[in-house]
Structures are given as C-alpha cells and as structure tokens.
Design a protein around this motif. Structure first.
Motif, PDB file in Angstrom:
ATOM      1  N   ARG A  49       1.062  -1.247  -0.087  1.00  0.00           N
ATOM      2  CA  ARG A  49      -0.083   0.029   0.059  1.00  0.00           C
ATOM      3  C   ARG A  49       0.873   1.415   0.120  1.00  0.00           C
ATOM      4  O   ARG A  49       0.313   2.437  -0.679  1.00  0.00           O
ATOM      5  CB  ARG A  49      -1.004   0.018   1.211  1.00  0.00           C
ATOM      6  N   ASP A  53      -1.715   2.457  -3.433  1.00  0.00           N
ATOM      7  CA  ASP A  53      -2.620   2.134  -2.390  1.00  0.00           C
ATOM      8  C   ASP A  53      -4.171   1.786  -3.588  1.00  0.00           C
ATOM      9  O   ASP A  53      -4.929   1.435  -2.708  1.00  0.00           O
ATOM     10  CB  ASP A  53      -3.086   3.388  -1.787  1.00  0.00           C
ATOM     11  N   SER A  54      -4.317   1.819  -4.708  1.00  0.00           N
ATOM     12  CA  SER A  54      -5.230   1.140  -5.347  1.00  0.00           C
ATOM     13  C   SER A  54      -5.024   0.941  -6.851  1.00  0.00           C
ATOM     14  O   SER A  54      -4.082   1.397  -7.230  1.00  0.00           O
ATOM     15  CB  SER A  54      -6.323   2.315  -5.523  1.00  0.00           C
ATOM     16  N   GLU A  56      -7.035   0.326 -10.677  1.00  0.00           N
ATOM     17  CA  GLU A  56      -8.008   0.243 -11.594  1.00  0.00           C
ATOM     18  C   GLU A  56      -7.669  -0.699 -12.623  1.00  0.00           C
ATOM     19  O   GLU A  56      -6.775  -0.943 -13.378  1.00  0.00           O
ATOM     20  CB  GLU A  56      -8.025   1.412 -12.236  1.00  0.00           C
ATOM     21  N   THR A  76     -12.300  -0.981  -9.152  1.00  0.00           N
ATOM     22  CA  THR A  76     -11.178  -0.201  -8.433  1.00  0.00           C
ATOM     23  C   THR A  76     -10.920  -1.112  -7.152  1.00  0.00           C
ATOM     24  O   THR A  76     -11.858  -1.599  -6.523  1.00  0.00           O
ATOM     25  CB  THR A  76     -11.403   1.039  -7.994  1.00  0.00           C
ATOM     26  N   SER A  78      -9.006  -1.098  -3.860  1.00  0.00           N
ATOM     27  CA  SER A  78      -8.145  -0.433  -2.965  1.00  0.00           C
ATOM     28  C   SER A  78      -7.572  -1.316  -1.807  1.00  0.00           C
ATOM     29  O   SER A  78      -8.062  -2.413  -1.402  1.00  0.00           O
ATOM     30  CB  SER A  78      -9.213   0.454  -2.057  1.00  0.00           C
ATOM     31  N   THR A  80      -5.984  -2.152   1.562  1.00  0.00           N
ATOM     32  CA  THR A  80      -5.940  -2.053   2.909  1.00  0.00           C
ATOM     33  C   THR A  80      -4.686  -1.962   3.674  1.00  0.00           C
ATOM     34  O   THR A  80      -3.781  -3.072   3.382  1.00  0.00           O
ATOM     35  CB  THR A  80      -6.915  -3.110   3.598  1.00  0.00           C
TER      36      THR A  80
END
Length: 652
Positions: A49, A53-54, A56, A76, A78, A80
C-alpha cells in the motif's frame, strides 16, 4: 473468503450452451491479479500500500460462441493498510542547552518528530519518555514538544539530562522506535559555550534542483567576542555548509531514491578550550512531476496485410520517475487511425485492419501521458507487406492453453524459425473452441483452452514460403520442431500440423460449381412453372368447352353408341320403357355421321347402383343421357371420364 481472494464477479449471458458460457480475464496479462474459472479475483503478487494504494482493473467477459462476444468493465481495488512500518524519528539524538537563569516553566526546549508510512490508526504516533524520566522535562504525547516543568530555580550547577524518547503507533500490534534526548542545564553564563538558536531545523527542497541550490541556514552563538565555525558531519557527499551556516545541495536530489535526509551540523567556538554544540537538520525532498521517457526514440516493425483484428504489432514502453499516481501512464496514438489502435494501459499497438495498406509503410506517433498532463512521444514505423495471402498460412496445434502461448509468441517465432530455417511470423493464436482458423480476433479467443492453434507464415529472405513447402518441412523436421518448442513449453508437448479440408483453390472451385448448379436449377424451375401454367390454361379451356356441349340439349348429337356395350337401368314403372329408350338411342346413332375422334368412356350409374360403360366419339366430349318414357319414374346419374391425351395428366 480464502487468503488471496478479493471478490467474486458474476457475468451473465442470455445464450444457451457454449454461447452462454462466460469467462473472465484481463485484456493483457496482469502480474498481480488473475481470475479463477468461477470468476473469483485472486491476488497472485505482492501488494504494498505504501507504494500504491489502489488499482484500476479492466475486466473482459467473453463467451464461448463463434464469433466470440466480449464486454468490458472496470473495477477499483483499494489496498487495505496493515501495520508493517515502524515509526521513524527524524534524528537519532536530540540535544539542546538551556541557561538556568533564562528558564521559564512551560518553555519548549525541543520538539520530537517521527513519521510512519502506514495509514489510518497505524500511522498515528504518540510520544513519551521510556527511560531516564526527569522532574524538569515533560513531553506532549501528540505534538512531541518537550517542555520545562519548572523555572529550574533549584538547579545550582551544570546538569546534563539524558532521556530516551519513544514514538509508538496505534496499530495492532503497535510498533515503536526510540531516540536519545540530551538537555544541558548551564548555570554559569561565562562558560556557557556555543549554543544553536534551535536544537533542530526542518527544510524542504524540490527534487532535481541544480547543484548549489540553497537548502537553508542554521545559526549558533558563543557569546562575547567568540566566533563560531560550522561543520557538516553527515551526508557530506550531497550537502555542504559555509562559514555563515548556509546549507547547499552539491547535486540534484531524487525523491524516488530517497525522500528524507537527516543532517548533523556541529558548531565550534574559539574559546580555549573550545565548546561545541550539535544541531539536527531534516531535509525533505519534495516530488516534482517529471516527464515520462520512452526506452526508444523510434521503433521499426514489419507485419503482413493479412493480419487479423487485434493482432499485436509491437509493445512500446515508457517509464516515469515519479512515484504513486503521478507515475501512472496512459498510452495513446497522437492521431486517430483507421488501421491501428493501442492498448491504453500496456502500450501494445495492434491491428484494426491493414488490408488496404498492403505494400505500404505507415508512421505512427505514440504518446505516453502522466496524470498531470506531462507526456513523451515515440515514433513507430510499420511496414505492411502484401506478398502473403491466406493460402500461405500454416496452422499447427499444441497442447498448451492460449493464454500461455500468447505470452511466448516472440520466443516461439524464434524457435520455429530455428527449426525450419526461415523467418517465422505468427499471425494468430486461438483456443480449441475457435472454429475459424483465419478469422480469429487475434490473441483473444478461448484463453482457458488446453489446446491452441497457431497460425503463421514463413519468410525466406523477401519471399513468402508456400504453405505446402512449410507443411512438408514441418513433417520432415517434426522431431527438431518439437524439441525446440519443448524448450519453451516443457516436455510432453503434443504437436500436430493442421490440414485444412480443401485449400483456397478447392473452396473457390466448389463455390463456382455450386453457383452454376444453382443457376441451372433456377432456370429449370422457371421453365417448369411456365409450361405448367400454359398447360393448365389449355386444359381449363378444353373442359369449359366440353361442359358447354354436354348440357346443350337442343344440339344434335354427332357421336355414336357402341352397340357392343349395354346399359342396365332400374325403373320404377317397367323395364320396357328402358328398352325403348335404348332402341331410340341406337337409331339416332346410325343416322348420324360417324367420325373416329378421341374415345370417351361414360360411366352410367343406374338407379340400382349398377355402373355401365359406353364409348362415345366426337370432336368434343359429350355426356350421354339415358331417359325412360316417364322421366319422373326413373333416376339416372352419369359421370364422364376422359381417357384421351393421357400425357397431359402427368403434369396435373
């Protein structure tokens, strides 16, 4: 949910059978994620992360029909945060000196500072003293400010306070780190020595600044007429300090390499013996959006005009030194093209349709753009060769999934070329469920299949080798070809040369023959319909004329009654009337002109149900009437059947 599982995605198809079987995949291979057969998204790579952190993700749903239908959507993911980073102090030791006479309760002596790369509660830091607690000092748990708890009125001699500060996050389990705190309490002002105005300094410097860029300045005083000199004791390869305490960068700094620098500056006065003090300087390197860069200024590639839709041309690659979202690039063509397109996430240029470009060259400009609008371009020169046709394509099959084969297309071309002694260009890869060997949408079919069909052509110098010659060599060199491919896909490889049922010339001849047969059939059908209509009209007219004469009682008869035939009738009054009627009919017959025309059989049904036959003659058919003396007392039914011109009945 098992470890590694993210989510299960359901895609539906209203079709039945294989046409309704939906497979989820990515348009291009993803090293971090993959799908199971039931549509569960799995994590197969390490996710951090703090780095990203994400994600697509573009997802493709494809059915098992022919032609294959596809649909796309975006999700998406994300990431954790987990508490995997320990708080880091800005300095390993914090120091300061205080004149007792100037001390005030609540005055800030120094401020502790620590950072944590985690997010949320995992990054929240509390400060405390873990060792060497002092009645003169306290620390704010949230801000890290170290303050005096009194005015130090009871301090009568120089005192050095040494403590250990701890920074602890609020993760589960919590992580912590420590730093030293040294506070000198001086009573005698004549010997107080050199002192920095601040125990620590914080500066910011944008990355990639030129050599000699100013970072900031520190200041120390020694009291009286004593001078102070400054010395940098850490990171002397990157920073320097002059006699005034000004810090400068000796070379451009890169945030992607290191984003924090902790410097220690020592100040020494001219006393005898000299006194010294140390201050901590924290330099934060700020990110500056940088322009992406392509690995090559230009690319040259050759393809054939028979390449189908989605056939890869080349994959260009650009890099961006920025981190996080600033480094995410989107690929595009500078000008829209009817012949080529590009995958926006991978940079793979693929074919739309290049049939019209056979024998021509085309230049494409590819652009890589970062989220803040900076971009770089490169040139792709494509030569479209038109010397190959579909008849030159050779198809082999191996017992490998299409998604495995398509990742090794370049290596496979090299292996086949080595075994065959020609240059090999793969045109298409498809799975076993594909029924069209030359109409596939290029690298996009049946990814989950355990058998793949590979279509390719071979080139000898500038000439395309015929499929017959390639097929013959594949068979004669099958051991060598298999050995080369096993180096790529492992042992147990099953290789087959796919023989098409009827090449292009055979198919063309078949189409021509079918066309001729169809034309002849249509002509024959038209003639038959025309002839039938003409005959039907003739027969209808003939029957109308016959019926007119049959019921015209006043017209004299020109036929005759065959005396060899008898007519039996049943009457209600007497059989004598019937005999007389028959005798009269014979008399009329003899007095008429006898002509030999078509013969007509008359079936007479008497009142008792007996059927009698009579032959009549005439140009047209007549109906014979058998009448008794008293028509009210007899019942006669007569049916006329034409037994002439039997050839006409074949059409009726």
């Amino acid at each position: 949910m098992s470890p590694g599982e993210v989510i299960r995605i359901l895609a539906t198809d209203a079709d039945l059978g294989p046409n309704g079987e939906v497979t989820l995949s990515f348009p291009s291979p993803n090293p971090l994620f993959r799908f199971t057969k039931n549509g569960t998204l799995l994590v197969v790579g390490a996710l951090d992360r703090e780095s990203r952190d994400s994600y697509e993700l573009v997802i493709k749903a494809s059915d098992g029909g022919t032609p294959q239908r596809e649909n796309f959507t975006t999700i998406t993911v994300s990431i954790t945060d987990i508490n995997d980073n320990t708080p880091v102090f800005s300095a390993s030791i914090y120091t300061n000196s205080i004149l007792v006479k100037d001390a005030k309760e609540g005055a800030v002596v120094l401020t502790l500072s620590a950072t944590d790369k985690d997010a949320g509660n995992n990054s929240l830091i509390t400060y405390s003293f873990s060792e060497g607690a002092s009645p003169y000092l306290s620390v704010d748990s949230e801000t890290g400010a170290v303050t005096l708890t009194s005015d130090l009125a009871d301090v009568t001699e120089d005192t050095t306070l040494e403590l250990t500060a701890m920074a602890k996050d609020q993760g589960q389990p919590p992580l912590n780190s420590t730093a030293g705190v040294v506070i000198k309490l001086r009573v005698n002002t004549l010997t107080e020595g050199v002192v920095f105005e601040n125990s620590s300094y914080n500066f910011r410097l944008p990355e990639n600044q030129p050599m000699g860029t100013s970072v900031g300045a520190v200041k120390a005083s020694a009291g009286g007429d004593h001078d102070v000199t400054y010395t940098l004791t850490t990171h002397t390869d990157l920073f320097s300090i002059d006699a005034s305490g000004a810090l400068t960068a000796k070379e451009p700094l890169d945030k992607e390499t290191q984003d924090w620098y902790i410097l220690e500056v020592e100040a020494v006065d001219t006393r005898v013996p000299p006194t010294s003090a140390v201050a901590l300087v924290k330099v934060q390197v700020e990110d500056v959006n940088e322009t992406p860069q392509f690995s090559n200024e230009s690319y040259n590639v050759k393809i054939f005009s028979i390449a189908p839709y989605k056939s890869p041309v080349i994959q260009v690659k650009a890099t961006d030194p920025d981190i996080g979202e600033s480094g995410q690039l989107v690929y595009s063509l500078s000008a829209a093209s009817d012949y080529f397109d590009i995958d926006h996430s991978t940079g793979e240029v693929f074919v739309v349709s290049v049939t019209a470009l056979a024998g021509e060259e085309m230049a494409l400009q590819v652009k890589a753009t970062d989220p803040k609008g900076l971009f770089a371009t490169t040139k792709v020169e494509v030569e479209v060769k038109g010397s190959a046709s579909s008849s030159d394509i050779v198809i082999i099959s191996i017992n490998q999934a299409a998604n495995i084969v398509e990742k090794k297309v370049a290596e496979m071309e090299e292996s086949l070329g080595k075994a065959l002694g020609w240059t090999v260009k793969v045109i298409d890869v498809s799975g076993s469920s594909g029924s069209n060997t030359h109409g596939h949408s290029g690298y996009r079919l049946s990814r989950g299949s355990s058998k793949s069909f590979i279509s390719f052509i071979s080139i000898d110098g500038e000439d395309v080798v015929s499929s017959e010659e390639v097929t013959e060599k594949l068979k004669s060199e099958s051991v060598t070809v298999k050995a080369e491919l096993e180096k790529l896909f492992g042992e147990g490889l099953q290789l087959e040369v796919e023989e098409e049922e009827g090449g292009p010339s055979t198919n063309q001849a078949t189409v021509i023959a079918l066309g001729v047969l169809l034309a002849l059939s249509m002509l024959g059908l038209l003639l038959m319909v025309t002839f039938t209509i003409v005959k039907f009209r003739r027969i209808k007219k003939h029957q109308e004329d016959s019926y007119t004469e049959s019921f015209d009682i006043g017209k004299p008869s020109n036929g005759y009654i065959n005396t060899g035939m008898t007519t039996e009738t049943e009457t209600t009054e007497s059989e004598t009337s019937a005999s007389e009627t028959s005798e009269r009919a014979r008399s009329d017959s003899k007095s008429s002109q006898v002509v030999e025309p078509k013969k007509t059989v008359a079936h007479s049904v008497a009142g008792n149900g007996t059927v009698t036959n009579a032959h009549t003659s005439g140009e047209d058919r007549e109906e014979m009437e058998i009448m008794g003396k008293d028509s009210k007392s007899s019942k006669v039914e007569t049916n006329i059947t034409d037994v002439g011109e039997t050839s006409d009945n074949d059409f009726l």
